[in-house]
Scaffold this active site. Structure first.
Site: not given
Lengths: 319, 319, 319, 319, 319, 319
Positions: F36-37, F40, F107-108, F169, F229, F231, F261
């Site tokens: 999870g962000a 992390n 699946d959250r 996002y 950022t 990438g 993260d």
């Protein structure tokens, strides 16, 4: 040429088995191990201190080399004719509890070993050994191997090498009638016979309790020694017309496969060390008991472990 | 439209379980398998020779396709409404010995199947089958499925299809009161009822020994056949007012899950083959025994294996 | 009898491979998967929406059932003659980078399928299909299968079924001379030929660039369509005397095995959908590209994924 | 006493590594393999046809037996002093790409081998061999082994056995100064030196390009042969004052570990076969290239594979 | 500084074990887990609701960090002196049934923790705790740790912290005579002693049945509480001169390792919660029973699970 | 209440993924990891020396405890509201190369965390921290969490705690319009914004190169610091109206997940250590580079490793 006290000859297959008790029909992976009665016997003997060599004919392929490499890992020497023809035998093992029961599917036709002729093999290795061993599986594999088995037993006799033989009837390979005819022709060349009570009855037609079976077999065919095995009920040794009874040890069993070979290999090793038959049977039973706690076909034991079982085994005897 | 003798309807979940007896709380990997009562029953019947179709509503996702693919692997046909809404149901299985005990955590809310309406499903497949089967799990999943279950049973009757139903009370899904009310409303549309003795007592409030339970249920609700199951103690079959007792076989069990479904699927298959109730019960018990030796939910058996258990089963009977 | 648009006939083997890039000689476990050109083609076509059936002769053993089960999992139907004689073919796959190179060891002699005769097979399934497909591997497996291949192509023609054929020369199975003689005898019965440029040159003795190969083949043997494949350089389609060029997509490849089958299956599926040759080639190349990202022999793709590659493929084209 | 053309002496450790590129800090399982420079060299030579024996002192424990068994699996003989004192050395390997980089943690203090004295070892095996080999790791392990290394080299000389030595400086074991002093004392007893260009510069203080390094080393210490290795840039051979340059082959690398040992083992094997230095270097480079495609420390190659690389290697040369 | 009710001090090793019942000698992979008596006790107590801290000295390496991370995963706090010298202790576990028997090989010499001095450790954490716990393993590891153990017990007394101690005699670490001398010197600083009946007899020379052992120990050394454990036969608690007997629960055991630690941790936790000795013993036995169903060293249980065993335990009691 | 410099709030899911690049549709096992962000980021900061706490609401189930345990293993503290309602969120990860591409299935829905209200959480932990961090994923999960996010930011401001926010996002959770409206309402409460250039353009509608984006965002919303950022092309830092450019390091990537993260966690940690923005960006890029060599979501790095990359990074810079 290797110099071992014990030389065995036969086929070692690759054993492919799904993990745990999964069905072959559903398998996504197979465990791979080498297994064969004659190499199992050689390894058990080697682990108990008897230098041993396994002799065979093997395809010159990664599968053949893999099989030989695994046997060498366990400490024995290998004396192999590398063949550019013939398959590596395999068998599929599906483990299961009752009532399903463990099942074996052989895929061992047209193998390299089934074409092995005596003249290809190093007979001097056999003649220089103290014991030569093979099983009733070997002559069941091909008519060529029937002749080869007879020739190797003959060579051993010529060299003054004791011959030991595990009857090992496999109904998936031949009929009782074929087996009886072939085997009884080989008997005169055999000094030490190991045979399951069941085989003595259903293949050879003997009757009586295991003690009687041992005695009848020994007398009729003039073996030096006969060992009649009875699975979890132990074994009977017959030697010099005297019968010795050896119960089996209780075990927490993880794999029954190779138990008989562990028994036989240890028996041969201890006889070569000079033990009398009852003592050799005791070590054989202890080795077999340890084997049953070990996954795979092979008795990866140490002398110390076997001795500990013999030493502390009083209360561990089944009865 | 598929043409099967047996059509089943229900949810099949993905089962996620840590290896061996590891705790969920410590798991680094899960084994993944499909499992559901209605597909288990279809597979058991198919394996015994009855063409079977599983019908359901499944999300159009890799997880949904994975579930259906695994069922097809076992030989049955699938008649699936693919849905762009709703989850794939999952459950987490943690295996354990006593006193910890095997535990199941459902994660099956808001699934695609919980929205399945009778009008989405191919009722002709049901009408053309010889038996339609579902379980008490299906109406427990949503109010929509309560209606759907009733409609499917009705369609089966209209088509002259025998209706079979496993009571299968799941306390993690609903209360005994809810279950009783829903199920007894469904009973008039059911020909063959399978029910655990425990459920007959605690959900339906019946009393007596299993033979009495079977007779009371059969008489009161005018079922054609009632099977009362008692786990390792076997089962009772009631048919034409006669009660038949079938003991369970002794087994080396690796997984109890799916045992009842194997029993039911085999019972249905053998009845469709024309066996009388006692014979069908015997095959059902043998199939269930084999299932217990197989990991996973599914009875991956062959007719030959089941017949061998029935044939050699005399001494294997528990008592 | 199944009712599929595409029917394929051939052998599917069990593929045994050590994990990652381990050597066979050192393997302790094998991954097990089903793989065969004709079932790969059927699956690729099915995944793109064409109902497909794989037809074969398979041993009635757990290994045979396992092979068929895995194919069914991927959604195709199977029309199988179950045999009590003959082996299940296997092959050993050892993956490796350069300069070692991936290696394959066949163990596919004396298989059940090598004894399959046309009269055992359900010719009506072929006659009722829209396309019948097999490959040059099939007639290479036995003389029986040479006859059978000819008979099946003939049956297809009788039924008005289009015949498609992948040349697929395998030098471990036969010599170029044997292959040329057999295949050119089959050519008059074939409508759609897929052939590697390399095979057109070294087996059939054609010369020229791939466009010329396609044209020469098409003209000389009067095929309806010829596809000449060139591995990572793409493919050439020849139809109505027009040549179409299709480059290959760049991929992060995990397994090259089955790429050609994915291409061919998709090409057939799209042609059956009514696409013209250039469009069908584009979908075929996209399916092959996706296959290369998937472990195993089989193109487990969805139509949506293939369409996405085609749609966004402009910049993804190699060259 | 074994009779091998090549005898090597040194430590072989158990290598413990998490799967793939997982961190040690997060590992739940370790892969276990045997690895050591001297046994790697013996195996590479054996695989190219030179009978080879690895000599060492090993704890009489399951871990020690496991190490020896794995070496035997690869075909070499082992001549082992079994010890009841001292540990089995281990090392932890964490594989990683850049910028993390593969990391090694030694746990090899107080090992059995670090106490090995020359008088415990079978010097006749060395004297009867054609080549004796060890590396600069051995004297770095203990002061006892410094003496032992000198004694073994002396025994080899006495027996007329050629001595080969891989400099193999390991900064985690000792300082450059210690290494230089120890090694240069050993140099007069060495015929064939293999050394990385980097070590020649940073430990021995030589300067110049690799050709100059080889020449200076060879001249100054009067070696018969010097091989200067440069990793992916190939190697330089110096012999009879002539310098030979051997580029490295391009490879799809899965494991760099053991590449240098594969090179050296093959070089020795081919020199023993009578090849001149340039030819031996070519086989050495080919063996090293194959090793890089194989997981683990060991060059599990065949002569045929090596010859195929040499034969087809023209375009495979890096440059 | 952490603020826990329970602080434990000792060594936690990495446990390396082949899968299932494979032999170390044949292992290709090891499972890796952390295990140590004092961390096991802390975890068991934490799981039953007592905030707990494990204190130790650990090498600043990936192996050391891995060990600490796994302990934190189970919920306890860790108070660690990170060391740049000394090894991470490991042990090899080979599981086996009878007559082979599970075997342990320690590789724990020259560890970081063996150099831990009291002045390096945060004594305030101990002084602020309610209970301080260590075992007889700690002083067995080095003479430094003998002093450290004494100092920590002294610091605990100074802070008014109750001291608990598990005798835990390990014959692979020291002789009974050494153990007796060291331990009896520590006894005056100990409030709560846990000891196996076997150790009380063979190390300390006491005689009598377990009740007598508890009473004699308690009286002679003036402990506040003594718990005498008897494996599967349960435990005896002595407190205020009263003896309480607690039978063990029947279990389907998957791993016996850590059972005693689970017992002790739960006993301490419940005593801290205010339970009397008989109640605490009951929870301790229930926790130990659950532990035996869990692979690994650690009691990954919940309070609810323990309470369920206690609640439903009537019929589950052995004897 | 824990005392950490950094407190993060958000959801951590269980990540289920087939091995290697297998398809979900074919999976027989899943690897299980927590990811999870916000956790992390906490872990990355902790690994660089900043005490960090992750705060969340988690179901009181084995799955919930498993998630929290794994986070603790990596060294952070956890401040968790245990819930008896709501699911544990999971996601399925299918890794693939191009053109298939890695795919994620969430699946959250209906998770415990989606019901977390500010009044349930320990706001003092936030107020006492130096930095509070969450991401744009949190308010996307439920309307409750939208309010909660706002409340937590407000509480942080009240406590004088710096607020940091990663825009993150996720188009599978909400539309750009919803995201823009929610986020821009939160912006006034945020000091440090991290945002992907792509999100700044497509969600917020900004235009220009990354330097311009950073400047426009910083000026318009009066952030203290903005990090944009890009990438593999690096990142832009804006602070005090000055723009700093940080290239990304070249890496041998095994897993891209969690790279952002790792970057953010390291950036926060170094800012807390007092580094200026360019230095903090350099450490952030180095940490992100190391993360890409590590399987899983989490930056299991050490300060020494990060420093080594920064130190030796000159030639490792991309461009």
């Amino acid at each position: 040429m290797s110099e071992s006290d014990l030389v065995t000859f036969g086929e070692t297959m690759l054993r492919l088995s799904p993990p745990d008790q999964e069905r072959l029909e559903d398998a996504r992976e197979f465990e791979v191990r080498a297994g064969g009665a004659e190499s199992n016997v050689a390894i058990a003997a080697q682990r108990l201190g008897t230098p041993a060599t396994w002799m065979s004919k093997v395809p010159e392929t990664p599968l053949g080399r893999r099989t030989v490499g695994e046997l060498r890992q366990h400490g024995i020497d290998t004396e192999v004719v590398w063949s550019h023809r013939g398959r590596q035998g395999t068998y599929y093992l599906e483990r299961a509890g009752e009532p399903r029961g463990t099942n074996v599917i052989y895929d061992r036709e047209n193998t390299a070993v089934s074409t092995a002729k005596a003249r290809e093999l190093d007979l001097d290795t056999i003649k220089d050994a103290r014991v030569f061993f093979t099983t009733g599986i070997t002559p069941a594999l091909s008519s060529t191997l029937r002749d080869t088995t007879a020739s190797l037993l003959k060579a051993a006799r010529e060299g003054g090498t004791t011959t030991a033989f595990d009857f090992n009837y496999r109904r998936k390979l031949w009929s009782p009638e074929e087996a009886e005819e072939t085997m009884t022709h080989l008997f005169p060349g055999i000094d030490v016979l190991v045979i399951a009570a069941r085989d003595a009855r259903t293949v050879l037609g003997f009757e009586g309790d295991p003690r009687q079976l041992a005695h009848k077999l020994g007398s009729q065919y003039e073996f030096e020694t006969v060992v009649v095995t009875r699975g979890s009920e132990g074994a009977i040794g017959w030697h010099d017309s005297v019968v010795h009874e050896q119960p089996a040890y209780d075990t927490d069993t993880v794999s029954r496969i190779g138990t008989g070979d562990a028994f036989t290999g240890a028996f041969i090793a201890r006889r070569l060390e000079g033990d009398d038959v009852p003592t050799a049977l005791e070590y054989a039973a202890a080795t077999a008991a340890l084997k049953r706690t070990i996954p795979g076909d092979v008795a990866q034991v140490t002398e110390e472990e076997v001795e500990a079982v013999v030493r502390e085994g009083g209360e561990a005897l089944s009865r």
